[in-house]
Design a protein around this motif. Structure first.
Motif, PDB file in Angstrom:
ATOM      1  N   SER A  60      -5.788  -0.895 -17.030  1.00  0.00           N
ATOM      2  CA  SER A  60      -6.590  -2.136 -16.600  1.00  0.00           C
ATOM      3  C   SER A  60      -5.753  -3.336 -16.962  1.00  0.00           C
ATOM      4  N   LYS A  61      -5.165  -3.208 -18.354  1.00  0.00           N
ATOM      5  CA  LYS A  61      -4.670  -4.668 -18.650  1.00  0.00           C
ATOM      6  C   LYS A  61      -3.291  -4.587 -17.829  1.00  0.00           C
ATOM      7  N   PHE A  62      -2.630  -3.885 -17.606  1.00  0.00           N
ATOM      8  CA  PHE A  62      -1.200  -3.950 -16.789  1.00  0.00           C
ATOM      9  C   PHE A  62      -1.816  -4.486 -15.408  1.00  0.00           C
ATOM     10  N   GLN A  63      -2.771  -3.694 -14.918  1.00  0.00           N
ATOM     11  CA  GLN A  63      -3.324  -4.231 -13.604  1.00  0.00           C
ATOM     12  C   GLN A  63      -3.629  -5.798 -13.562  1.00  0.00           C
ATOM     13  N   ALA A  64      -4.310  -6.260 -14.610  1.00  0.00           N
ATOM     14  CA  ALA A  64      -4.875  -7.427 -14.464  1.00  0.00           C
ATOM     15  C   ALA A  64      -3.892  -8.486 -14.672  1.00  0.00           C
ATOM     16  N   LYS A  65      -2.531  -8.226 -15.368  1.00  0.00           N
ATOM     17  CA  LYS A  65      -1.752  -8.800 -15.605  1.00  0.00           C
ATOM     18  C   LYS A  65      -0.674  -9.209 -14.583  1.00  0.00           C
ATOM     19  N   TYR A  66      -0.246  -7.826 -14.034  1.00  0.00           N
ATOM     20  CA  TYR A  66       0.872  -7.598 -13.098  1.00  0.00           C
ATOM     21  C   TYR A  66       0.584  -7.258 -11.726  1.00  0.00           C
ATOM     22  N   GLY A  67      -0.763  -7.094 -11.363  1.00  0.00           N
ATOM     23  CA  GLY A  67      -1.162  -6.498 -10.120  1.00  0.00           C
ATOM     24  C   GLY A  67      -1.332  -5.239  -9.856  1.00  0.00           C
ATOM     25  N   ASP A  68      -1.615  -4.984  -8.496  1.00  0.00           N
ATOM     26  CA  ASP A  68      -1.978  -3.546  -8.569  1.00  0.00           C
ATOM     27  C   ASP A  68      -0.598  -2.512  -8.202  1.00  0.00           C
ATOM     28  N   LEU A  69       0.516  -3.113  -8.034  1.00  0.00           N
ATOM     29  CA  LEU A  69       1.797  -2.676  -8.064  1.00  0.00           C
ATOM     30  C   LEU A  69       2.705  -3.310  -8.959  1.00  0.00           C
ATOM     31  N   CYS A  70       3.213  -2.812  -9.979  1.00  0.00           N
ATOM     32  CA  CYS A  70       3.979  -3.189 -11.078  1.00  0.00           C
ATOM     33  C   CYS A  70       4.911  -2.099 -11.574  1.00  0.00           C
ATOM     34  N   GLU A  71       5.894  -2.414 -12.477  1.00  0.00           N
ATOM     35  CA  GLU A  71       6.965  -1.531 -12.853  1.00  0.00           C
ATOM     36  C   GLU A  71       7.204  -1.683 -14.409  1.00  0.00           C
ATOM     37  N   PHE A  72       7.463  -0.476 -15.100  1.00  0.00           N
ATOM     38  CA  PHE A  72       7.803  -0.630 -16.570  1.00  0.00           C
ATOM     39  C   PHE A  72       8.854   0.353 -16.794  1.00  0.00           C
ATOM     40  N   SER A  83      -1.963   1.192  -8.929  1.00  0.00           N
ATOM     41  CA  SER A  83      -3.526   0.805  -9.368  1.00  0.00           C
ATOM     42  C   SER A  83      -4.226   0.668  -8.493  1.00  0.00           C
ATOM     43  N   ASN A  84      -3.942   0.705  -7.094  1.00  0.00           N
ATOM     44  CA  ASN A  84      -4.801   0.303  -6.151  1.00  0.00           C
ATOM     45  C   ASN A  84      -4.760   1.811  -5.253  1.00  0.00           C
ATOM     46  N   ASP A  85      -6.138   2.422  -4.860  1.00  0.00           N
ATOM     47  CA  ASP A  85      -6.414   3.445  -4.161  1.00  0.00           C
ATOM     48  C   ASP A  85      -5.717   3.577  -2.723  1.00  0.00           C
ATOM     49  N   ASP A  86      -5.769   2.449  -2.155  1.00  0.00           N
ATOM     50  CA  ASP A  86      -5.258   2.421  -0.767  1.00  0.00           C
ATOM     51  C   ASP A  86      -3.650   2.524  -0.814  1.00  0.00           C
ATOM     52  N   LEU A  87      -2.972   1.919  -1.919  1.00  0.00           N
ATOM     53  CA  LEU A  87      -1.589   2.501  -2.032  1.00  0.00           C
ATOM     54  C   LEU A  87      -1.206   3.760  -2.273  1.00  0.00           C
ATOM     55  N   ILE A  88      -2.088   4.408  -3.203  1.00  0.00           N
ATOM     56  CA  ILE A  88      -1.797   5.713  -3.569  1.00  0.00           C
ATOM     57  C   ILE A  88      -1.892   6.554  -2.439  1.00  0.00           C
ATOM     58  N   GLN A  89      -3.052   6.283  -1.684  1.00  0.00           N
ATOM     59  CA  GLN A  89      -3.267   7.244  -0.286  1.00  0.00           C
ATOM     60  C   GLN A  89      -2.067   7.000   0.748  1.00  0.00           C
ATOM     61  N   LYS A  90      -1.644   5.813   0.731  1.00  0.00           N
ATOM     62  CA  LYS A  90      -0.563   5.604   1.752  1.00  0.00           C
ATOM     63  C   LYS A  90       0.757   6.261   1.430  1.00  0.00           C
ATOM     64  N   ILE A  91       0.982   6.347   0.089  1.00  0.00           N
ATOM     65  CA  ILE A  91       2.142   7.150  -0.368  1.00  0.00           C
ATOM     66  C   ILE A  91       2.127   8.560  -0.258  1.00  0.00           C
ATOM     67  N   MET A  92       0.786   8.902  -0.664  1.00  0.00           N
ATOM     68  CA  MET A  92       0.658  10.537  -1.004  1.00  0.00           C
ATOM     69  C   MET A  92       0.161  11.252   0.282  1.00  0.00           C
ATOM     70  N   LYS A  93      -0.168  10.414   1.173  1.00  0.00           N
ATOM     71  CA  LYS A  93      -0.783  10.829   2.556  1.00  0.00           C
ATOM     72  C   LYS A  93       0.132  11.973   3.024  1.00  0.00           C
ATOM     73  N   PRO A  94      -0.396  13.289   3.266  1.00  0.00           N
ATOM     74  CA  PRO A  94       0.459  14.366   3.638  1.00  0.00           C
ATOM     75  C   PRO A  94       0.610  14.332   5.144  1.00  0.00           C
ATOM     76  N   THR A  95       1.615  13.533   5.555  1.00  0.00           N
ATOM     77  CA  THR A  95       1.583  13.292   7.163  1.00  0.00           C
ATOM     78  C   THR A  95       3.218  13.545   7.365  1.00  0.00           C
ATOM     79  N   VAL A  96       3.856  14.295   8.351  1.00  0.00           N
ATOM     80  CA  VAL A  96       4.965  14.545   8.634  1.00  0.00           C
ATOM     81  C   VAL A  96       5.760  13.281   8.936  1.00  0.00           C
TER      82      VAL A  96
END
Length: 204
Positions: A60-72, A83-96
């Motif tokens: 939660s601290k990382f998300q608050a400081k650096y946003g939903d998409l960050c790196e370390f 840290s965003n459900d929409d981003l995770i679904q977009k990446i992990m969505k099992p479509t060809v």
């Protein structure tokens, strides 16, 4: 005499090597592709001192400081945090036709050791193999009732395995890859047949 001179040169050699390493480390950092928001890493340790505090990772601290998409960084290993459900679904969505096929490095020793690298959907970089599993998964495994049952089975199997670990005690040396094979076998067998194979119990 030559040995003494060589010993005197060792600190200089180490200093030069350290300077070269730090220079290369930051060269790679500043020339990386698609830089994302995140804390500035230190050589050798990266952001370990910021990521792990009191033995835990507070997302939660990382998300608050650096946003939903960050790196370390952990040492020189680069990690991207979603840290965003929409981003995770977009990446992990099992479509060809997904743009996100390769999700892990081919040299991931941890996944290879437990037998997950280049198998199934989540960690499979073999496109033809992934495509076959993707079609099967989409047509057969996506019914809501099966998904609900799978979540329960995965949780129950892990709790069972955790109970066995606790019974064995902290001094026991665990062969983690063997445990994971039994865990996955039990989980898949129960989801497929609604009956337990007792693989974990037998291995315990």
């Amino acid at each position: 005499m030559e040995t003494a001179n060589f010993l005197q040169e060792i600190p200089k050699i180490l200093l030069v090597a350290l300077i070269v390493y730090i220079s290369y480390y930051y060269y790679k950092y500043f020339t990386r592709e698609n830089p994302l928001p995140g804390p500035f890493p230190l050589p050798l340790i990266g952001n370990i001192h910021q990521v792990l505090k009191n033995g835990s990772f507070d997302m939660s601290k990382f998300q608050a400081k650096y946003g939903d998409l960050c790196e370390f960084y952990a040492g020189s290993q680069h990690f991207i945090l979603l840290s965003n459900d929409d981003l995770i679904q977009k990446i992990m969505k099992p479509t060809v036709n997904s743009s996100f096929h390769n999700r892990v490095n081919d040299d991931n020793e941890g996944l290879e050791e437990i037998g997950l690298l280049n198998t199934g959907l989540a960690f499979n970089n073999n496109y033809d193999n992934w495509r076959f599993h993707c079609k099967f998964y989409t047509k057969v495994m996506m019914s809501p009732s099966l998904i609900e049952q799978s979540v329960i089975v995965v949780q129950n199997s892990f709790l069972e395995m955790e109970k066995y670990w606790n019974d064995l005690g902290e001094d026991t040396i665990f062969e983690f890859n063997h445990w994971m094979k039994q865990y996955f076998f039990d989980t898949i067998f129960i989801i497929s047949t609604s009956n337990s194979a007792y693989a974990l119990a037998n291995y315990y």
